[in-house]
Design a protein around this motif. Structure first.
Motif, mmCIF file in Angstrom:
data_model
loop_
_atom_site.group_PDB
_atom_site.id
_atom_site.type_symbol
_atom_site.label_atom_id
_atom_site.label_comp_id
_atom_site.label_asym_id
_atom_site.label_seq_id
_atom_site.Cartn_x
_atom_site.Cartn_y
_atom_site.Cartn_z
ATOM 1 N N GLY A 1 48.433 -2.066 84.645
ATOM 2 C CA GLY A 1 49.600 -1.435 83.972
ATOM 3 C C GLY A 1 49.843 -1.809 82.834
ATOM 4 O O GLY A 1 50.239 -1.052 81.895
ATOM 5 N N THR A 2 49.682 -2.980 82.284
ATOM 6 C CA THR A 2 49.772 -3.283 80.787
ATOM 7 C C THR A 2 48.810 -2.628 80.107
ATOM 8 O O THR A 2 49.250 -2.055 78.906
ATOM 9 C CB THR A 2 49.614 -4.984 80.544
ATOM 10 O OG1 THR A 2 50.624 -5.473 81.536
ATOM 11 C CG2 THR A 2 49.749 -5.137 79.062
ATOM 12 N N TRP B 1 47.500 1.891 76.077
ATOM 13 C CA TRP B 1 46.392 3.186 76.099
ATOM 14 C C TRP B 1 47.241 4.454 76.125
ATOM 15 O O TRP B 1 48.020 4.791 76.997
ATOM 16 C CB TRP B 1 45.283 3.185 77.147
ATOM 17 C CG TRP B 1 44.222 4.416 77.173
ATOM 18 C CD1 TRP B 1 43.676 4.706 76.118
ATOM 19 C CD2 TRP B 1 44.257 5.267 78.007
ATOM 20 N NE1 TRP B 1 42.736 5.758 76.404
ATOM 21 C CE2 TRP B 1 42.857 5.946 77.613
ATOM 22 C CE3 TRP B 1 44.252 5.686 79.391
ATOM 23 C CZ2 TRP B 1 42.453 7.143 78.270
ATOM 24 C CZ3 TRP B 1 43.896 6.798 80.013
ATOM 25 C CH2 TRP B 1 42.611 7.526 79.376
ATOM 26 N N LYS B 2 47.183 5.204 75.134
ATOM 27 C CA LYS B 2 47.923 6.469 75.049
ATOM 28 C C LYS B 2 47.045 7.653 75.162
ATOM 29 O O LYS B 2 47.332 8.734 74.971
ATOM 30 C CB LYS B 2 48.466 6.677 73.530
ATOM 31 C CG LYS B 2 49.064 5.590 72.783
ATOM 32 C CD LYS B 2 50.444 5.410 73.661
ATOM 33 C CE LYS B 2 51.373 4.486 73.436
ATOM 34 N NZ LYS B 2 52.491 3.952 74.161
#
Length: 138
Positions: free
Chosen positions: A59-60, A65-66
């Motif tokens: 999740g982090t 990450w875009k």
């Protein structure tokens, strides 16, 4: 350039530390054993803890990450359903662990209408979430 790389590493490490602290809180409160007890799968407690940490790490990374995964609206709906089930089950497990409703009702003297209070809280959460996403406040 080196300054940006070092700042990125520091930010990533700080995110992992905060996420690990949140997972440690969940594990330390005994939510995972209670969740395993409710689902009648106590033999999988270590696996649940590993999945909790892996989900936090992934999740982090996904937050940082875009990029996007082209699954379309059906993929978004499927993700929303499973994320809602996951979050709801953890909220219920946390509520059972800390007995917050029992303490609250005892302190305020609420003897009748507790199911309506819980339903109102859930409806408020749903409506607030819909308003949050409809207005684009993120």
């Amino acid at each position: 350039m080196w300054q940006q790389i070092i700042m990125g590493i520091i930010g990533l490490c700080a995110g992992f530390a905060i996420a690990s602290g949140a997972v440690a809180l969940v594990i330390g409160l005994g939510i995972i054993p209670r969740y395993a007890g409710v689902t009648k799968t106590p033999e999988h407690i270590l696996w649940y803890e590993d999945c909790c940490m892996l989900g936090t790490i992934l999740g982090t990374l996904a937050y940082l990450w875009k990029g996007s995964i082209p699954l379309g609206v059906p993929g978004l709906v499927l993700y929303g359903v499973f994320a809602g089930i996951f979050l709801g089950s953890w909220i219920i497990a946390l509520g059972e662990v800390v007995d917050i409703f029992a303490i609250l009702t005892r302190r305020i003297g609420l003897t009748r209408g507790l199911p309506w209070v819980i339903l109102a809280m859930a409806a408020g959460k749903v409506l607030a979430s819909l308003l949050y996403f409809a207005k684009g406040w993120w």
